[in-house]
Structures are given as structure tokens and as C-alpha cells.
Design a protein around this motif. Structure first.
Motif, mmCIF file in Angstrom:
data_model
loop_
_atom_site.group_PDB
_atom_site.id
_atom_site.type_symbol
_atom_site.label_atom_id
_atom_site.label_comp_id
_atom_site.label_asym_id
_atom_site.label_seq_id
_atom_site.Cartn_x
_atom_site.Cartn_y
_atom_site.Cartn_z
ATOM 1 N N SER A 66 12.359 6.252 24.984
ATOM 2 C CA SER A 66 13.171 6.403 23.583
ATOM 3 C C SER A 66 12.090 5.777 22.227
ATOM 4 N N ALA A 67 11.768 4.561 22.691
ATOM 5 C CA ALA A 67 11.146 4.419 21.259
ATOM 6 C C ALA A 67 9.868 4.243 20.802
ATOM 7 N N GLY A 68 9.383 5.336 21.141
ATOM 8 C CA GLY A 68 8.341 5.826 20.694
ATOM 9 C C GLY A 68 6.942 4.515 20.586
ATOM 10 N N ARG A 69 5.818 5.496 19.666
ATOM 11 C CA ARG A 69 5.049 4.575 18.769
ATOM 12 C C ARG A 69 5.177 3.026 18.192
ATOM 13 N N HIS A 70 4.981 2.410 18.251
ATOM 14 C CA HIS A 70 5.393 0.713 18.429
ATOM 15 C C HIS A 70 4.802 0.603 17.058
ATOM 16 N N VAL A 71 5.999 0.217 16.544
ATOM 17 C CA VAL A 71 6.076 -0.176 14.828
ATOM 18 C C VAL A 71 5.398 -1.278 14.800
ATOM 19 N N ARG A 72 4.464 -2.601 13.864
ATOM 20 C CA ARG A 72 3.680 -3.164 13.956
ATOM 21 C C ARG A 72 5.116 -3.954 12.987
ATOM 22 N N ASN A 151 8.610 8.120 -6.889
ATOM 23 C CA ASN A 151 8.162 9.560 -5.977
ATOM 24 C C ASN A 151 7.920 9.718 -4.867
ATOM 25 N N SER A 152 7.078 10.561 -4.563
ATOM 26 C CA SER A 152 6.565 10.252 -3.058
ATOM 27 C C SER A 152 5.226 9.108 -3.291
ATOM 28 N N ASP A 153 4.192 9.348 -4.447
ATOM 29 C CA ASP A 153 3.464 9.145 -5.229
ATOM 30 C C ASP A 153 3.447 7.311 -5.351
ATOM 31 N N CYS A 154 4.687 6.294 -4.551
ATOM 32 C CA CYS A 154 5.232 5.099 -4.837
ATOM 33 C C CYS A 154 5.644 4.840 -3.835
ATOM 34 N N LYS A 155 5.637 5.844 -2.964
ATOM 35 C CA LYS A 155 5.500 4.933 -1.838
ATOM 36 C C LYS A 155 4.051 4.729 -0.747
ATOM 37 N N LEU A 156 4.104 3.057 -0.223
ATOM 38 C CA LEU A 156 3.185 2.852 -0.104
ATOM 39 C C LEU A 156 3.006 1.492 1.197
ATOM 40 N N LYS A 157 1.830 1.858 2.109
ATOM 41 C CA LYS A 157 2.237 1.190 3.378
ATOM 42 C C LYS A 157 1.226 -0.143 3.347
ATOM 43 N N GLU A 158 2.094 -0.837 3.679
ATOM 44 C CA GLU A 158 1.985 -1.659 3.654
ATOM 45 C C GLU A 158 1.598 -2.685 4.920
ATOM 46 N N ARG A 159 0.099 -3.211 4.734
ATOM 47 C CA ARG A 159 -0.167 -4.121 6.232
ATOM 48 C C ARG A 159 -0.976 -4.959 6.213
ATOM 49 N N ILE A 160 -0.188 -5.884 6.992
ATOM 50 C CA ILE A 160 -1.458 -7.739 6.934
ATOM 51 C C ILE A 160 -2.571 -7.715 7.668
ATOM 52 N N GLU A 161 -3.740 -7.771 7.136
ATOM 53 C CA GLU A 161 -4.640 -7.854 7.651
ATOM 54 C C GLU A 161 -4.443 -8.694 8.316
ATOM 55 N N GLU A 162 -5.895 -8.901 9.052
ATOM 56 C CA GLU A 162 -6.622 -9.840 10.032
ATOM 57 C C GLU A 162 -6.904 -11.260 9.282
ATOM 58 N N ASN A 163 -7.636 -11.062 8.073
ATOM 59 C CA ASN A 163 -7.281 -11.946 7.373
ATOM 60 C C ASN A 163 -6.594 -12.490 6.353
ATOM 61 N N GLY A 164 -5.567 -11.910 6.485
ATOM 62 C CA GLY A 164 -3.914 -12.423 6.076
ATOM 63 C C GLY A 164 -4.054 -12.343 4.751
ATOM 64 N N ARG A 198 -10.182 0.267 4.859
ATOM 65 C CA ARG A 198 -9.409 -0.873 4.931
ATOM 66 C C ARG A 198 -9.784 -2.076 4.653
ATOM 67 N N LYS A 199 -11.259 -2.214 5.498
ATOM 68 C CA LYS A 199 -12.312 -3.359 5.864
ATOM 69 C C LYS A 199 -12.701 -3.534 4.336
ATOM 70 N N ASN A 200 -12.603 -3.204 3.333
ATOM 71 C CA ASN A 200 -13.275 -3.671 1.830
ATOM 72 C C ASN A 200 -12.396 -4.456 1.247
ATOM 73 N N THR A 201 -12.852 -5.335 0.929
ATOM 74 C CA THR A 201 -12.649 -6.354 0.529
ATOM 75 C C THR A 201 -11.154 -6.706 -1.108
ATOM 76 N N SER A 202 -11.554 -5.107 -1.660
ATOM 77 C CA SER A 202 -11.168 -4.942 -3.026
ATOM 78 C C SER A 202 -10.219 -4.432 -2.603
ATOM 79 N N ALA A 203 -9.724 -3.552 -1.478
ATOM 80 C CA ALA A 203 -7.798 -3.348 -1.159
ATOM 81 C C ALA A 203 -7.241 -4.478 -0.805
ATOM 82 N N HIS A 204 -7.496 -5.703 -0.765
ATOM 83 C CA HIS A 204 -7.065 -6.708 -0.695
ATOM 84 C C HIS A 204 -6.294 -7.553 -1.313
ATOM 85 N N PHE A 205 -5.424 -7.445 -0.896
ATOM 86 C CA PHE A 205 -3.873 -8.532 -1.966
ATOM 87 C C PHE A 205 -3.631 -9.863 -0.876
#
Length: 212
Positions: A66-72, A151-164, A198-205
Motif C-alpha cells: 500500500s505504500a507504493g513507490r518509495h519517495v525520497r 499556478n501550476s508553472d510554479c510547482k518545482l520538484k526539489e531534489r538533493i543531488e550527489e554533490n550536495g 540533471r547532471k549539468n552543473t548549471s542547474a545545481h543550486f
């Protein structure tokens, strides 16, 4: 059964010696049932495991089916608000100006770079400039802009990458099945989402805590 032997069946055993009658009485009075035998045959470990299986998981936990896919997991919960500056890998602070323009600045004290990051879902955030009150947004064409209204354009998926560092991808829009990310190039200008990975460092904050 024991009662029947001692009353109704007394005449059947009248010819037996007293010692035999006593033996029959003792044997028939022992309360042995199949249920008791089944319980006695269980080992203590089996009994403990069966009794604890229903109580070993708290009610707040759900079964894997019932838990479904694991969410980080993240350090924040839904509805949490963090005041941060997003410092890009290219050494720019992301800012949203009063006209809604999104870009990068090298000025550490730029008021438009102070952002509120609010969790709207698990792993999904809204980013807003405290000074301009514009939200960080991306439309379906991959353009990064400031939106006065959420609005819907403002919803952003936040993810912590391997480099922190963190990445911020559009929740609702993709390009050819690929996620599109908020990114700043080497000049501090926003990049089109179609040209980001995702791997482009220009997208890393790097979220930096703002001392109030």
C-alpha cells in the motif's frame, strides 16, 4: 464424556475391581482437548512471533503493497517554509526582480535574491522572492519567469543531488519525456528548460540559510 462414564456407564463397569474403576475415573477426568494440544505443541518463539506480528508495526506505517513507490525523504515537511538564497554552481545568486525577471547576481546583499521556499507536496516546492513577491516558474516551453500568482508553472520538484547541490525541475512540464530544470549559465542568464539536464552543473543550486 466424563460425566457419562461416571453415571450412565456405571453399570457397565460394576463387575470391575475398585482399583480399575479408580483408574478409569482418573483417566477420564483429565481435560485434554485437541485445542490444548495444539497450543502446547507451539514453541515459545512461534507464540511470541504470532502475537507480536499484529502489533510490531505502528499504525502510522503501511505495508509495502500500500505504500507504493518509495519517495525520497527530505528534511522538511509539507507546509514548511524556509528562507534561503539559491547559490548556483556558477557562483550566482538566483534573483527574481520586481518586474518578474529571473536571473543571477553576484551581489551577496541583493534583496531580490532572498527567497522563501515552501513545501506544497512531498518533494515539491514553491520558490518566491520576499522582496518582489514573484514566484519562480517555468512554462511548458521551458522558459523560466517570475509569476505574480501561484499556478501550476510554479510547482518545482526539489531534489538533493550527489554533490550536495539541489536541482529544481518543473513538476508539470517535460520536453520529449525529459525533465526541464531551472538553470543559470556562466553569464547569470536563465537557460531554456529543453537545454538542461540533471547532471549539468548549471542547474545545481546550494540553498544558503538567510540570517534574519
Amino acid at each position: 464424556m466424563c460425566k457419562w462414564i461416571l453415571t450412565n456407564g456405571a453399570s457397565a463397569f460394576s463387575h470391575l475391581p475398585c482399583c480399575c474403576l479408580l483408574l478409569v475415573f482418573l483417566v477420564s477426568s483429565v481435560p485434554v482437548t485437541c485445542h490444548d494440544l495444539g497450543q502446547d505443541m507451539l514453541s515459545p518463539e512461534a507464540t511470541n512471533s504470532s502475537s507480536s506480528s499484529s502489533s510490531s508495526f505502528p499504525s502510522s506505517f503501511s505495508s509495502p503493497s500500500s505504500a507504493g513507490r518509495h519517495v525520497r525523504s527530505y528534511n522538511h515537511l509539507q507546509g514548511d517554509v524556509r528562507k534561503r538564497k539559491l547559490y548556483s554552481y556558477n557562483k550566482y545568486f538566483l534573483k527574481i526582480e520586481k518586474n518578474g525577471k529571473v536571473s543571477g547576481t553576484k551581489k551577496e546583499n541583493c534583496p531580490f535574491s532572498i527567497l522563501e521556499i515552501t513545501s506544497v507536496e512531498i518533494g515539491v516546492v514553491a520558490v518566491k522572492s520576499v522582496k518582489s513577491n514573484y514566484y519562480l516558474a517555468m512554462n511548458k516551453k521551458g522558459k523560466v519567469y517570475g509569476s505574480k500568482e501561484f499556478n501550476s508553472d510554479c510547482k518545482l520538484k526539489e531534489r538533493i543531488e550527489e554533490n550536495g547541490y539541489n536541482t529544481y525541475a518543473s513538476l508539470n512540464w517535460k520536453h520529449n519525456g525529459r525533465q526541464m530544470f531551472v538553470a543559470l549559465n556562466g553569464r547569470g542568464t536563465t537557460k531554456r528548460g529543453q537545454k538542461t539536464r540533471r547532471k549539468n552543473t548549471s542547474a545545481h543550486f546550494l540553498p544558503m540559510v538567510v540570517m534574519s
